[in-house]
Design a protein around this motif. Structure first.
Motif, PDB file in Angstrom:
ATOM      1  N   MET A   1       0.833  -1.212   0.000  1.00 51.16           N
ATOM      2  CA  MET A   1       0.000   0.000   0.000  1.00 51.16           C
ATOM      3  C   MET A   1       0.863   1.256   0.000  1.00 51.16           C
ATOM      4  O   MET A   1       0.585   2.223  -0.702  1.00 51.16           O
ATOM      5  CB  MET A   1      -0.896  -0.010   1.247  1.00 51.16           C
ATOM      6  N   ARG A   4       1.921   1.916  -3.350  1.00 48.61           N
ATOM      7  CA  ARG A   4       0.860   2.521  -4.173  1.00 48.61           C
ATOM      8  C   ARG A   4       0.716   4.007  -3.846  1.00 48.61           C
ATOM      9  O   ARG A   4       0.557   4.827  -4.747  1.00 48.61           O
ATOM     10  CB  ARG A   4      -0.486   1.830  -3.904  1.00 48.61           C
ATOM     11  N   ILE A   5       0.746   4.308  -2.560  1.00 47.74           N
ATOM     12  CA  ILE A   5       0.624   5.722  -2.169  1.00 47.74           C
ATOM     13  C   ILE A   5       1.777   6.531  -2.773  1.00 47.74           C
ATOM     14  O   ILE A   5       1.573   7.594  -3.359  1.00 47.74           O
ATOM     15  CB  ILE A   5       0.604   5.861  -0.622  1.00 47.74           C
ATOM     16  N   LEU A 319      -6.260  14.094   6.475  1.00 47.41           N
ATOM     17  CA  LEU A 319      -7.128  12.929   6.271  1.00 47.41           C
ATOM     18  C   LEU A 319      -6.453  11.664   6.794  1.00 47.41           C
ATOM     19  O   LEU A 319      -7.080  10.844   7.488  1.00 47.41           O
ATOM     20  CB  LEU A 319      -7.447  12.777   4.779  1.00 47.41           C
ATOM     21  N   VAL A 323      -7.922   9.259   9.790  1.00 47.89           N
ATOM     22  CA  VAL A 323      -8.257   7.827   9.728  1.00 47.89           C
ATOM     23  C   VAL A 323      -7.283   6.978  10.540  1.00 47.89           C
ATOM     24  O   VAL A 323      -7.332   5.758  10.481  1.00 47.89           O
ATOM     25  CB  VAL A 323      -8.350   7.308   8.263  1.00 47.89           C
ATOM     26  N   GLY A 324      -6.405   7.636  11.296  1.00 43.92           N
ATOM     27  CA  GLY A 324      -5.629   6.899  12.282  1.00 43.92           C
ATOM     28  C   GLY A 324      -4.133   6.806  12.057  1.00 43.92           C
ATOM     29  O   GLY A 324      -3.449   6.071  12.779  1.00 43.92           O
TER      30      GLY A 324
ATOM     31  N   ARG B  82      -7.832   4.836  14.696  1.00 44.53           N
ATOM     32  CA  ARG B  82      -7.793   3.785  13.674  1.00 44.53           C
ATOM     33  C   ARG B  82      -8.408   2.479  14.160  1.00 44.53           C
ATOM     34  O   ARG B  82      -8.904   1.692  13.360  1.00 44.53           O
ATOM     35  CB  ARG B  82      -6.370   3.563  13.168  1.00 44.53           C
ATOM     36  N   ILE B  87     -14.937   7.463  10.443  1.00 44.93           N
ATOM     37  CA  ILE B  87     -15.471   8.823  10.278  1.00 44.93           C
ATOM     38  C   ILE B  87     -15.962   9.028   8.845  1.00 44.93           C
ATOM     39  O   ILE B  87     -15.270   8.686   7.882  1.00 44.93           O
ATOM     40  CB  ILE B  87     -14.399   9.899  10.600  1.00 44.93           C
ATOM     41  N   PHE B  89     -17.121  12.058   6.414  1.00 43.44           N
ATOM     42  CA  PHE B  89     -17.081  13.519   6.346  1.00 43.44           C
ATOM     43  C   PHE B  89     -18.143  14.037   5.371  1.00 43.44           C
ATOM     44  O   PHE B  89     -18.524  13.352   4.424  1.00 43.44           O
ATOM     45  CB  PHE B  89     -15.710  13.988   5.860  1.00 43.44           C
ATOM     46  N   HIS B  93     -13.614  13.863   1.601  1.00 45.12           N
ATOM     47  CA  HIS B  93     -12.174  13.842   1.865  1.00 45.12           C
ATOM     48  C   HIS B  93     -11.530  12.531   1.437  1.00 45.12           C
ATOM     49  O   HIS B  93     -10.980  11.784   2.262  1.00 45.12           O
ATOM     50  CB  HIS B  93     -11.876  14.116   3.343  1.00 45.12           C
ATOM     51  N   LEU B  94     -11.587  12.269   0.160  1.00 40.78           N
ATOM     52  CA  LEU B  94     -10.888  11.108  -0.384  1.00 40.78           C
ATOM     53  C   LEU B  94      -9.560  11.593  -0.969  1.00 40.78           C
ATOM     54  O   LEU B  94      -9.449  12.747  -1.390  1.00 40.78           O
ATOM     55  CB  LEU B  94     -11.730  10.446  -1.477  1.00 40.78           C
ATOM     56  N   VAL B  95      -8.563  10.709  -0.979  1.00 41.76           N
ATOM     57  CA  VAL B  95      -7.273  11.089  -1.583  1.00 41.76           C
ATOM     58  C   VAL B  95      -7.448  11.076  -3.100  1.00 41.76           C
ATOM     59  O   VAL B  95      -7.769  10.032  -3.679  1.00 41.76           O
ATOM     60  CB  VAL B  95      -6.153  10.113  -1.153  1.00 41.76           C
ATOM     61  N   GLU B 102      -8.248   1.822  -3.416  1.00 41.11           N
ATOM     62  CA  GLU B 102      -7.016   2.234  -2.722  1.00 41.11           C
ATOM     63  C   GLU B 102      -7.328   3.179  -1.560  1.00 41.11           C
ATOM     64  O   GLU B 102      -6.643   3.144  -0.526  1.00 41.11           O
ATOM     65  CB  GLU B 102      -6.055   2.908  -3.711  1.00 41.11           C
ATOM     66  N   ASN B 103      -8.364   4.014  -1.724  1.00 39.31           N
ATOM     67  CA  ASN B 103      -8.764   4.880  -0.619  1.00 39.31           C
ATOM     68  C   ASN B 103      -9.208   4.056   0.578  1.00 39.31           C
ATOM     69  O   ASN B 103      -8.912   4.394   1.728  1.00 39.31           O
ATOM     70  CB  ASN B 103      -9.884   5.829  -1.059  1.00 39.31           C
ATOM     71  N   MET B 105      -8.269   0.914   1.113  1.00 34.16           N
ATOM     72  CA  MET B 105      -7.099   0.181   1.591  1.00 34.16           C
ATOM     73  C   MET B 105      -6.164   1.061   2.428  1.00 34.16           C
ATOM     74  O   MET B 105      -5.438   0.557   3.286  1.00 34.16           O
ATOM     75  CB  MET B 105      -6.320  -0.391   0.394  1.00 34.16           C
ATOM     76  N   MET B 106      -6.188   2.359   2.165  1.00 34.86           N
ATOM     77  CA  MET B 106      -5.344   3.261   2.939  1.00 34.86           C
ATOM     78  C   MET B 106      -5.702   3.187   4.428  1.00 34.86           C
ATOM     79  O   MET B 106      -4.820   3.172   5.293  1.00 34.86           O
ATOM     80  CB  MET B 106      -5.494   4.694   2.430  1.00 34.86           C
ATOM     81  N   ALA B 107      -7.008   3.130   4.708  1.00 33.57           N
ATOM     82  CA  ALA B 107      -7.435   3.016   6.115  1.00 33.57           C
ATOM     83  C   ALA B 107      -6.981   1.679   6.700  1.00 33.57           C
ATOM     84  O   ALA B 107      -6.592   1.599   7.870  1.00 33.57           O
ATOM     85  CB  ALA B 107      -8.951   3.147   6.206  1.00 33.57           C
ATOM     86  N   TYR B 109      -4.286   0.122   5.748  1.00 28.39           N
ATOM     87  CA  TYR B 109      -2.835   0.231   5.892  1.00 28.39           C
ATOM     88  C   TYR B 109      -2.471   0.884   7.223  1.00 28.39           C
ATOM     89  O   TYR B 109      -1.578   0.417   7.944  1.00 28.39           O
ATOM     90  CB  TYR B 109      -2.256   1.041   4.725  1.00 28.39           C
ATOM     91  N   HIS B 111      -4.348   0.928   9.805  1.00 23.97           N
ATOM     92  CA  HIS B 111      -4.857   0.099  10.897  1.00 23.97           C
ATOM     93  C   HIS B 111      -3.976  -1.129  11.110  1.00 23.97           C
ATOM     94  O   HIS B 111      -3.566  -1.426  12.222  1.00 23.97           O
ATOM     95  CB  HIS B 111      -6.297  -0.330  10.568  1.00 23.97           C
ATOM     96  N   ARG B 151     -14.705   3.173   3.572  1.00 24.57           N
ATOM     97  CA  ARG B 151     -13.437   3.422   4.275  1.00 24.57           C
ATOM     98  C   ARG B 151     -13.661   3.476   5.784  1.00 24.57           C
ATOM     99  O   ARG B 151     -12.840   2.990   6.578  1.00 24.57           O
ATOM    100  CB  ARG B 151     -12.832   4.743   3.788  1.00 24.57           C
TER     101      ARG B 151
END
Lengths: 409, 228
Positions: A1, A4-5, A319, A323-324, B82, B87, B89, B93-95, B102-103, B105-107, B109, B111, B151
């Motif tokens: 990930m 990817r980022i 953001l 999300v943590g 996390r 949350i 919004f 607020h997506l990347v 992937e958005n 999966m980011m959460a 990642y 976590h 997400r």
């Protein structure tokens, strides 16, 4: 990930990434070029500095009580451990003579020496040794002596004897007479202007000192003296002595030469050696300073670019935090981005810097240089240093982003 | 009665001289859907930010899921968010440079470990199985909000926070999102705190509290209907 980022982050912001890449590449290139030529410059400068004159003087040892060195020992100078550092040497035999030319007479010093002697040493390349090589600042009006009865005369002595190039001077020593044809007037700015210089063998005959020399001047490439080099070798341990002996300090080269010249004492000409050492040290310091300044400028540029990038990405950072993502995770993303750019920038910078060093060397010293192997990792490390140093302030700003303020609806 | 997931006592939040939230005592039972209503500046978003660990109180106590949020460090609050909170919004607020999947999966990642299959499933649950590879700019407002929901739920949070989640949506999309949240809540049994100024949206909850100038002025327990 994370990959990817990072990948998407690069593709999304090509201009910002390119600016950071450019800054890091330039830093690595300049560091590579400066560090690459620093060693070479020291070597070339040391060669240039040999025109200052001999930096080692070999004289008869007082303990031996002989008063002379043996001419037959001279070739051994080209066989010592530091033989490749010895760029030249010249023997001298001094004597007092009564000079006469025309109606003028004067007592003065007659010096026998090698002007440009072809020296053949078994197992070694033929070399040319003599005053002409180690004293390039001597200005000779006329030409250097070639035959046994030819001589050059110091400008001050020539003036008093009213002799010019093409004239003759007779030297009288204890009833022995030698006629010299003057082929040149020498100007040195020093005591040499008071002497007459003739081939060593002729003066040995005149002074009845066959096979003897009074002193030898040696010109050697040496490294600047440091604290270790200044230590007294007699107080060193075996390992220390070995290290000292194998380092081209002027003292260790002198010691090396002394060992092959029977009944000799070799000592550094400190005003020359220390001036060279100081100059080379300053030169290295300047190169190092320029490298640090270049890396500092690159880091500042990286920092500025990243700062602008962070401002653009504050919402994204907020953001991630919302999300943590903790500080380590945020840091790893942004440092990861910068490090990837720095690896590529370091590699590209190395090749650019290598070419730059080549151009500088060719322009300034008219020679090519071979890049040392350590330069490649050095370029990468330089790029890392620039990237990390340039990331500190932007990363701090990123970590201070408050999601509540940035993501406010 | 279910145990409280949120307990506040004398909870306040001030910004300089402005007191955004005046001493608030509140209990929220586990599994409850609490709607928070009020005008702009009433303190409802401040309350949500405090409960979600996005902001720190000025005074009082705040226990969420047994964690004393006042005692947590910055990284402790990040871990709390996390592991415990999802949350949603108002502005999604997506990347922008990541795809829908992937958005999500980011959460994952942040976590633990990203799992694309799981992320795809979450998007399928919110009806976006056909938009996995689209970036936010290629999605409608309602679709973006559904990515945001996917997400928010991907790490199975105990507490789902919505800050005006339908504020930017039309009526049809609003109903769709609320239906989705209702279904997910029924499956996952998470607690919902929904900040809204829309009475109709608030009516989807079990209880509504009204804030005015940082003070809890009223609360209503709502009768559940299938229509929300």
């Amino acid at each position: 990930m994370l990959f990817r980022i990072l990948k998407n982050s690069f593709l999304k912001r090509p201009k910002a990434v390119f600016l950071i890449f450019l800054s890091i590449t330039m830093g690595a290139a300049v560091a590579t070029a400066f560090l690459g030529i620093a060693g070479e410059v020291s070597h070339k400068m040391a060669l240039e500095l040999r025109s200052y004159g001999a930096n080692i003087l070999i004289e008869p040892s007082a303990a031996e009580g002989g008063g002379f060195l043996r001419e037959e020992d001279l070739p051994k100078i080209k066989t010592v451990f530091w033989k490749y550092n010895i760029t030249g040497f010249a023997p001298y035999l001094f004597g007092i003579a009564e000079f006469s030319s025309g109606g003028k007479r004067e007592r003065g010093v007659v010096s026998g020496t090698w002007f440009a002697k072809q020296l053949e040493v078994p197992g070694e390349d033929v070399s040319t040794q003599g005053v002409k090589g180690i004293a390039p600042w001597w200005e000779v009006q006329g030409r250097w002596p070639e035959d046994a009865d030819e001589a050059i005369i110091g400008a001050a002595l020539a003036k008093r004897l009213n002799v010019a190039s093409g004239g003759e001077v007779t030297a009288l020593v204890k009833g022995r007479r030698q006629l010299f044809r003057i082929v040149g007037i020498v100007t040195t700015g020093g005591y040499e202007e008071e002497q007459l210089f003739a081939p060593l063998v002729t003066v040995q005959t005149l002074l009845l000192q066959t096979g003897k020399v009074s002193r030898v001047q040696v010109s050697a490439l040496t490294v600047p003296m440091d604290d270790f080099g200044k230590k007294d070798p007699s107080t060193m341990s075996k390992d220390e002595y070995e290290k000292w002996y194998c380092t081209a300090y002027v003292t260790s080269v002198a010691k090396n030469v002394e060992e092959v010249m029977a009944g000799s004492r070799a000592k550094p000409v400190w005003q020359i050696a220390s001036a060279e050492g100081a100059l080379l040290n300053k030169l290295n310091s300047v190169m190092l300073l320029l490298t640090v300044l270049a890396l500092g400028a690159s880091a500042t540029s990286v920092s500025t670019s990243l700062m602008a990038s962070m401002a653009e990405r504050s919402k994204e950072i907020a953001l991630m935090k919302a999300v943590g993502a903790d500080r380590f995770q945020i840091s790893s993303i942004f440092i990861g981005e910068t490090l990837i750019i720095s690896v590529v920038g370091g590699i590209v910078g190395y090749f650019i810097g290598d070419q730059l060093a080549e151009v500088i060397s060719r322009t300034v010293f008219n020679s090519t240089i071979a890049s040392p192997l350590w330069l490649f990792p050095t370029a990468i490390i330089s790029a890392f240093v620039v990237a990390i140093a340039g990331s500190i302030a932007p990363l701090r700003r990123a970590l201070l982003v408050e999601p509540v303020k940035v993501l406010k609806g | 009665m279910a145990a409280s997931i949120i307990e506040t006592t004398g909870l306040t939040r001030s910004y300089g001289d402005i007191c955004a939230l005046k001493p608030l005592d509140l209990l929220v039972p586990e599994g409850e859907w609490l709607s928070v209503m009020g005008h702009s500046g009433s303190g409802k978003s401040t309350f949500m930010n405090l409960v979600g660990g996005l902001d720190r109180p000025t005074s009082g106590s705040l226990q969420v899921g047994g964690e004393n949020l006042l005692a947590l460090s910055e990284d402790g609050l990040a871990r709390f968010r996390r592991e415990f909170v999802g949350i949603i919004f108002q502005q999604h607020h997506l990347v922008p440079y990541l795809t829908a999947v992937e958005n999500v999966m980011m959460a994952q990642y942040f976590h633990s470990v990203p799992d694309e299959a799981e992320a795809r499933f979450a998007l399928e649950r919110v009806g976006l199985g056909h938009r996995l590879k689209n970036r936010p700019g290629e999605l409608s407002g309602g679709e973006q909000q559904r990515v945001c929901i996917a997400r928010a739920i991907i790490n199975s949070p105990k507490l789902l926070l919505g800050d005006e989640p339908t504020g930017n949506l039309d009526h049809k999309s609003t109903i769709m999102v609320m239906e989705l949240l209702k279904e997910l809540r029924a499956e996952e049994n998470f607690t919902v705190i929904m900040v809204t100024h829309n009475q109709e949206v608030a009516a989807w909850g079990d209880r509504t509290i009204y804030l005015d100038d940082g003070i809890l002025v009223r609360e209503e327990r709502l009768v559940k209907t299938d229509e929300g």
